[in-house]
Every structure is written in structure tokens, then in C-alpha cells.
Design an enzyme around this catalytic site. Sequence first.
Site, PDB file in Angstrom:
ATOM      1  CB  CYS A 132      -0.922  -0.002   1.211  1.00 27.46           C
ATOM      2  SG  CYS A 132      -1.876  -1.518   1.404  1.00 27.46           S
TER       3      CYS A 132
ATOM      4  CD  GLU B 296       5.284  -3.305  -9.271  1.00 31.74           C
ATOM      5  OE1 GLU B 296       6.524  -3.381  -9.299  1.00 31.74           O
ATOM      6  OE2 GLU B 296       4.550  -4.242  -8.933  1.00 31.74           O
TER       7      GLU B 296
ATOM      8  CB  SER C 285       4.210   9.415 -11.224  1.00 25.50           C
ATOM      9  OG  SER C 285       3.598   8.624 -12.226  1.00 25.50           O
TER      10      SER C 285
ATOM     11  CB  SER D 160      -0.626   4.306  -5.269  1.00 30.37           C
ATOM     12  OG  SER D 160       0.476   3.928  -6.059  1.00 30.37           O
TER      13      SER D 160
ATOM     14  CG  MET E 114      -6.090 -14.582 -33.738  1.00 30.09           C
ATOM     15  SD  MET E 114      -6.306 -15.020 -31.991  1.00 30.09           S
ATOM     16  CE  MET E 114      -7.546 -16.315 -32.122  1.00 30.09           C
ATOM     17  N   GLY E 115      -8.475 -11.779 -36.864  1.00 33.00           N
ATOM     18  CA  GLY E 115      -9.694 -11.254 -37.460  1.00 33.00           C
ATOM     19  C   GLY E 115     -10.821 -11.190 -36.447  1.00 33.00           C
TER      20      GLY E 115
ATOM     21  N   GLY F  33      10.466  -4.927  -8.230  1.00 31.83           N
ATOM     22  CA  GLY F  33       9.134  -5.208  -8.752  1.00 31.83           C
ATOM     23  C   GLY F  33       9.008  -4.925 -10.236  1.00 31.83           C
TER      24      GLY F  33
END
Length: 372
Positions: free
Chosen positions: A112, A352, A120, A114, A327-328, A230
Site C-alpha cells: 500500500c 509500478e 508517480s 499509492s 485472428m480477425g 518489482g
Amino acid sequence: MADTVRKFANDVILPKVRDMDEAEQMDPAVVEQLFEQGLMGVEIPEEYGGAGMNFTAAIVGIEELARVDPSVSVMVDVHNTLVNTAVIKWGSPFLKKKYLPRLATDTVGSFCLSEPVSGSDAFALATKATETESGFKISGSKMWITNSMEADFFIVFANLDPSKGYRGITAFIVDKGMKGFSIAKKEKKLGIKASSTCVLNFDDVEVPKENLLGERGQGYKYAISLLNEGRIGIGAQMTGLALGAWENAVKYVWNDRKQFGRLVGEFQGMQHQIAQSYTEIAAARALVYNAARKKEAGENFVMDAAMAKLYASQVAGRVSGLAVEWMGGMGFVREGLAEKFWRDSKIGAIYEGTSNIQLNTIAKLLQKEYTL
């Protein structure tokens, strides 16, 4: 390690991927089996019930899981590279004995840092801790917190001495059942939907003094160190995602999808895109594993981690996007996994440390090296 995790991912997780994504919830049985497989305690020493393996082993596991489901992969990544590492490095003997066996066997952890006003700019956090006779009280809120619905263990960063600015930031361990702790909101996201991301509130949460993690005022250093490691994990998540998207698409265009009487994958224009994409994946993987190697060797790996995360997330976005096109119509519908890989890839440039933050880090370190 890679073969074992790959088999587990394909046999156990793959059949549940679409349902977990649609429900936006991690299947508790998957979490239980991650612990049973030892994937939640890769670096935890055997004396505490962990696998006692190295950092690269954790990276291998994260990458292999992401080839099938990046949501499961990020749960394992955060738990191993951020949470477990913090307790192993800075936990007191009491904390290690109390929590590491649980983190290795049945307790999901969450990191914990942010907040609504500090993403940022992580060290602008407003959550505060005040000292009491029995320990500390934490007040504030956290945002964008991974694993928070499944977790019972939280590493919380709060400022114990705001007069010192970021040098007052300190790390604490909070248990889910502590009075004043609550989950305020679960976010509904574009991708990695099965991975929970929540807003957490701390209303004068009383934390015992022994739950201080490491030293007072060192939280900012711990956070920097952990996020550098990380980022290698997120790089591995992104290379696994890219490889999973690539494999899913090429199996279709080289075996099933035909146009103008030929398999689509036999057209030269398609083959060039497929080859280019695989080459980029290989280059991204090289950056990730080189960063892991340098970390384990005790070398400075900060720029390597930033480059690995930056490039791997870029490659994941490009390759998963192309895979949808290859793959359309089958790539665009939710029947398969192509569109999910693309949605999941978007977070790689955000959490991160955003891509711009990685570029700043790389540029600053290069400038320092080349300034006369």
C-alpha cells in the site's frame, strides 16, 4: 520450474480465465492452489515454509503464469517481489516468525503505497502515522492497491514525521481485521479484471509497536528498493503476456484460419509480422532476465529494471494488438483470449512506474554517466 508452472497454468488456471475475467474476481480455489504449488513463497526460506528459491525462479513463475492469465500473474508478482521481499529484508525476527509462514502457505499480501494525490510522485503521500503508548495510529487512504480483496496482510507506508518530508515515511504491517481498516471501493477496470484493485481507508488504525517494519523514516528507501525489483517482475508479466498472445494467435493462423485458399499465416506479409513480433519478445525477455541476473549478482540493476519494464510493456502492447488483427473476428470477440491479452497489456505502461517515469530514470542515469 518453467515446465511445472506452465503445466499448472494450463491445467488449472486456463479453464477458469474467462469466467474470472467476466466475474472480475479471482477464484479462491486458484489462490489456494497457488499456495499449494509454492508459488506464493518462492523466495521465503524453507525454515518458514517457503520454497527457498531465488529471485530468477520467481520471475520465471510470473512469466509463465502471464502466458495464460496476467491477472493471476500480477497477484503472484506483488506478493513475492514486493510483500515477501520486504518482510525478508527488513522484518524483525518476531515479524518474520509471525508472518512469513503465513505468507508462504495461506495469506495473500498487499503493498500500500499509492494514494489519490500520490501516484508517480509517490513520496507526496498524505497518510499519516502518529505514535501512541502502545504503538502507532494510521490515518489516511490508499488507492490502486493490488490484491486488496484477497489479502489479509498489508504493508502500509505512512508519514511518521511530516516535518521531515519524505524522510518521515515509515513502513508498517497492518492486518485486515484491525479496527479502523476498511475497503472503500473496488475498481472496475479495463484489464486484469480478476486482479482486485481497491481504495483502502485507515481511520485511526491502531498498530502495535512491533508491527513497525524496519526503521523509522526509512520507508521511502524501502519503497524505492522494492519497486526497482518489482519492475523486473512486471517486465516478466509483460513478456509472458506477449508470448501468450503471440502463441494463441499463431496457432490459429497457422492451423485454422484460411483466406483465398491458403492459411492466413502462410502469406508473407503475415509471416513478417509474426517473425518481427517474436524477435521483439525475445529481446524483451533478454532485458528482463539480464536485469534479474544483475540483481542476483549484487550489481546495480536500476537502469536495467527500468529498461526491461519499459520495453516489455511496449512489446506486450504491440504484439497483443497485432494478435487481435491476425485472428480477425475471432480475435475481437470475448469467446477467446486475444482481446483479453490486449486489454491486460495496457496496465504495463502504468503501474509500478509509468513508461515516462522509466524513461526519466534511464535518462538521468545515462546523463550522470556521460556528464564530464
